[in-house]
Design a protein around this motif. Sequence first.
Motif, PDB file in Angstrom:
ATOM      1  N   UNK A 168       0.877  -1.168   0.000  1.00 20.21           N
ATOM      2  CA  UNK A 168       0.000   0.000   0.000  1.00 20.21           C
ATOM      3  C   UNK A 168       0.913   1.216   0.000  1.00 20.21           C
ATOM      4  N   UNK A 169       1.012   1.856  -1.145  1.00 21.30           N
ATOM      5  CA  UNK A 169       1.936   2.982  -1.283  1.00 21.30           C
ATOM      6  C   UNK A 169       1.315   4.017  -2.203  1.00 21.30           C
ATOM      7  N   UNK A 170       1.502   5.239  -1.870  1.00 23.50           N
ATOM      8  CA  UNK A 170       0.967   6.316  -2.695  1.00 23.50           C
ATOM      9  C   UNK A 170       1.619   7.616  -2.308  1.00 23.50           C
ATOM     10  N   UNK A 171       0.937   8.687  -2.590  1.00 24.09           N
ATOM     11  CA  UNK A 171       1.517   9.983  -2.279  1.00 24.09           C
ATOM     12  C   UNK A 171       0.451  11.016  -1.994  1.00 24.09           C
ATOM     13  N   UNK A 172       0.885  12.212  -1.650  1.00 21.79           N
ATOM     14  CA  UNK A 172      -0.020  13.325  -1.385  1.00 21.79           C
ATOM     15  C   UNK A 172       0.735  14.630  -1.585  1.00 21.79           C
ATOM     16  N   UNK A 173      -0.020  15.696  -1.798  1.00 23.54           N
ATOM     17  CA  UNK A 173       0.524  17.042  -1.875  1.00 23.54           C
ATOM     18  C   UNK A 173      -0.139  17.878  -0.785  1.00 23.54           C
ATOM     19  N   UNK A 174       0.619  18.826  -0.254  1.00 24.03           N
ATOM     20  CA  UNK A 174       0.052  19.730   0.743  1.00 24.03           C
ATOM     21  C   UNK A 174       0.806  21.045   0.764  1.00 24.03           C
TER      22      UNK A 174
END
Length: 328
Positions: A251-257
């Motif tokens: 389970x791997x992903x990303x995000x922006x903030x």
Amino acid sequence: MNPVSISRRRAVLAAILATTWAPGAFAQAFPNRPITLVVPGPAGGTPDIVARQLGQQLLGDLGQPLIVDNRAGANGNIGVGAVAKASPDGYTLLMGFAQTMAINPVVFKKLPYDPVADFVPIARLVEFELALAVPASVPATNMTELLAWLKANSDKASYGSFGTGTPSQFAGEMFNRKAGLKMVHVPYKGSAPLVNELLGGQVHLGFVVPQVALPHVKSGKLRILAVTGERRSANMPLVPTMKELGFESVVAGGWYGLFAPKGTPVDIVDRIGKAVGSALSTPALKKFLMDQDLNPAYQGWREFAAFQQTEIARWRATVVRTDFKAEE
């Protein structure tokens, strides 16, 4: 009393009052000039495109343009390090990624910034999963066929990632271990170069950013066999998750903030955060993001700060689990 002494006392008092009340005064007038948003990635990349779209939406609320400043290099460390040293007045912001604000601290021995001590979280913007992609040259249309082919070709099988110490590598390594494979890891400098090498058959699979791969999926040159999120992609509802296929650890992903330099007044942080929340709720921006296979995932600064701490802990555990050796 000497008139000169009175003048000096008044000057000192004015200076003290200015120092005491300046943050509030600035916050009330904020913003009265353009805001710079540093994106630690190249122009034309997905974060850059998102930043520019967000800027258009924020203009109506904040009344000032958002100027995007692309500073790519060193896994994002150059751009992030520059914002860490900027004035904490709300006029220099950072678009931080999972990579720069949660993963780099646990995969590099030294960084030119501290993602917690040097920054104030403002708002989480989006989250996304990765996709397990294979080129048309690999005779597999599902996970069962892929595993059979990989085991039959274990002497030459390799997987690519969009960089050492990235979610792409960790997803590949966790898959490698769970499947009992010994694929060689080949890192590239970004998702686009990885996809190009997949198309050429230089590597046999890779965990890629979906929006970079989808045009080649439509042309039949790539196949996406699974996604790494907790749920299926709205743009690919027939593609299973790795968890559904028995790879619950992948389970791997990303995000922006958005982040601001530490010391930025809380009322300015709150002002920007609320404007971001309003922007992300607009139908136009929501549709744009989802068309890019990005999920709007707004969090205010309090929730986002707690989320960042959780992410750092999660990736630190992943580094330990995969025996990753920290980079210099």
